[in-house]
Design an enzyme around this catalytic site. Sequence first.
Site, short mmCIF file in Angstrom:
data_model
loop_
_atom_site.label_atom_id
_atom_site.label_comp_id
_atom_site.label_asym_id
_atom_site.label_seq_id
_atom_site.Cartn_x
_atom_site.Cartn_y
_atom_site.Cartn_z
N SER A 25 10.13 -67.05 7.14
CA SER A 25 10.26 -67.04 5.68
C SER A 25 9.04 -66.37 5.05
O SER A 25 9.16 -65.55 4.12
CB SER A 25 10.36 -68.47 5.13
N ARG A 29 8.81 -62.71 3.03
CA ARG A 29 8.27 -62.74 1.65
C ARG A 29 7.02 -61.86 1.53
O ARG A 29 6.82 -61.19 0.53
CB ARG A 29 7.96 -64.18 1.24
N ARG A 125 29.02 -63.88 5.32
CA ARG A 125 28.35 -64.86 4.45
C ARG A 125 28.58 -64.54 2.97
O ARG A 125 28.94 -63.44 2.60
CB ARG A 125 26.86 -64.94 4.82
N SER A 170 19.11 -74.01 -2.19
CA SER A 170 18.91 -72.78 -1.42
C SER A 170 17.66 -72.03 -1.88
O SER A 170 17.58 -71.55 -3.02
CB SER A 170 20.12 -71.86 -1.56
N ASP A 322 17.19 -75.76 8.86
CA ASP A 322 17.35 -74.89 10.03
C ASP A 322 17.19 -75.63 11.36
O ASP A 322 17.28 -75.02 12.42
CB ASP A 322 16.33 -73.74 9.96
N ARG A 353 27.35 -73.51 11.72
CA ARG A 353 26.49 -74.28 12.62
C ARG A 353 26.86 -75.75 12.78
O ARG A 353 26.64 -76.33 13.84
CB ARG A 353 25.05 -74.23 12.11
N ARG A 399 19.88 -69.66 16.63
CA ARG A 399 19.57 -71.08 16.79
C ARG A 399 20.59 -71.78 17.69
O ARG A 399 20.28 -72.78 18.33
CB ARG A 399 19.46 -71.76 15.42
C1 S3P Z 1 15.33 -69.41 4.02
C2 S3P Z 1 16.10 -70.33 3.38
C3 S3P Z 1 17.16 -71.11 4.03
C4 S3P Z 1 17.06 -71.04 5.54
C5 S3P Z 1 16.79 -69.65 6.04
C6 S3P Z 1 15.48 -69.12 5.45
C7 S3P Z 1 14.29 -68.68 3.26
O1 S3P Z 1 18.42 -70.59 3.63
O2 S3P Z 1 18.24 -71.54 6.14
O3 S3P Z 1 16.71 -69.63 7.45
O4 S3P Z 1 13.39 -68.08 3.87
O5 S3P Z 1 14.34 -68.73 2.02
P1 S3P Z 1 19.16 -71.08 2.28
O6 S3P Z 1 18.30 -70.67 1.16
O7 S3P Z 1 20.48 -70.37 2.26
O8 S3P Z 1 19.30 -72.57 2.42
#
Ligand code: S3P
Length: 442
Positions: A25, A29, A125, A170, A322, A353, A399
């Site tokens: 993440s 970013r 998705r 999310s 996750d 999942r 995963r």
């Molecule tokens: C993430 C947010 C999560 C997570 C993904 C990484 C992120 O998803 O499952 O692996 O870096 O913002 P969601 O925002 O769809 O819950």
Amino acid sequence: MTNCLIIKKKIINFNKKIKVSGDKSLSIRWVLLASQADGISKAYNLLMSEDVLAAMDAIKKLGIKVNISKNYCEIFGNGINGFKFKKNLTINAKNSGTLARLLLGLLIKSPQKIKLTGDKSLSKRDFSRVALPLQQFGAKFYYKIKNKLPLSILGSQSTKGIKYLENKGSAQCKSSVMLAALNSSGTTSIKAKKSRNHSELLFKYLKIPIKIKKTKEYDFIDIKKPKKIKAFNYQIPGDISSSAFFMVLTTLSKNSRLLIKNVNINPSRTGVIIILKKMGAKIFLKNQRNYRGEKIADILIKSSNNLKAINCPSKLNSSAIDEFLVIFLVAAKAKGISYFKDISELNQKESPRLNWGSKILNMMGVKTKLTKDSIKIYGEPNLEITKPIIIKNYLKDHRVFMMSTIAALTCGGQWKIHDKDSINSSFPSFLKIVKKINNKSL
Ligand code: S3P
């Protein structure tokens, strides 16, 4: 080289120290925010996985220079909305929902239509969850199949701040809107159900005008367009989601001990530790420190031979989103019936999942009761698998692959796990680390 992993033996006792790769993440970013900064930003320990490489390819296509050296990565930012929007541009986000959704937030001013594609999993998705708020800013979306990739986005030159309710928990949706706010006049006000807060911490560190008010369930976030973002260097800490596989490996192995160095333990990500500890796992945080608003620690795990079932509180769901697949493995070996509820979001990930977790446990001989948004797992503390198990056609969900590997190493049986290359999206060194822990044999 075969793309299948065969495991026929459980792991032997171990006492090891490891490092996992950089947080996914934060890596994505950093790439996206560095592209909006003025000047050269440098990241150390950036995750070199397909998802992050796809992020670098995306900004390169948008005219940003990227330089990858052995020990660091440099991005030559061109300022806010400094992308070069060429005609007929196609960007491939591959397997990464985070990249696809966050990047769209940065494209709301594009004067050209930009096409966004992804792999088979990402193309299944839902993109309406970000398209709807981004349309409110003024962007337009075009689809072949409604709300799915491939899609095209066309920006607007007069993007204005919006009011947005993020109700799924999310972080991808929240962050997409936060990035769009960088490019919009006025204030963007977000009411967001709790989710990982790396974007907020980075915005604060970068002195982007952001105000956050926290309540028990929601965060209220106000963002104003900054004049500019200064280039910034960042040392990416280890990924707790990658660490989770090894936490469970150690918890379920006999007489073993593992130290994982330098892991991000941001409280919005530590649900897995809280849940596993409630179930009787022995996990200790050492050497805790702060880095630019993030919390970091070394994690010590010891085997546990007294695991108990959990009725998992829903409030922990977002901070463990996750990690549920490996948490289910611990439930499979715990005494009693575990219950996880309000987790329909798990079926929105790289694969469905929740369904896959249940299916794999059933193959292992563990009973489950599955609904659309919950699972009951009937724990078998003495579980010893003796039969062959084949895992395939799981949309290459990294995963699912890693959960199956940990199951094979701790529960026995003869496993054939297809699509080994699935790990490349988040954790290419996963099997190397498993080998190191298992004294080179696998
Ligand atoms: C993430 C947010 C999560 C997570 C993904 C990484 C992120 O998803 O499952 O692996 O870096 O913002 P969601 O925002 O769809 O819950």
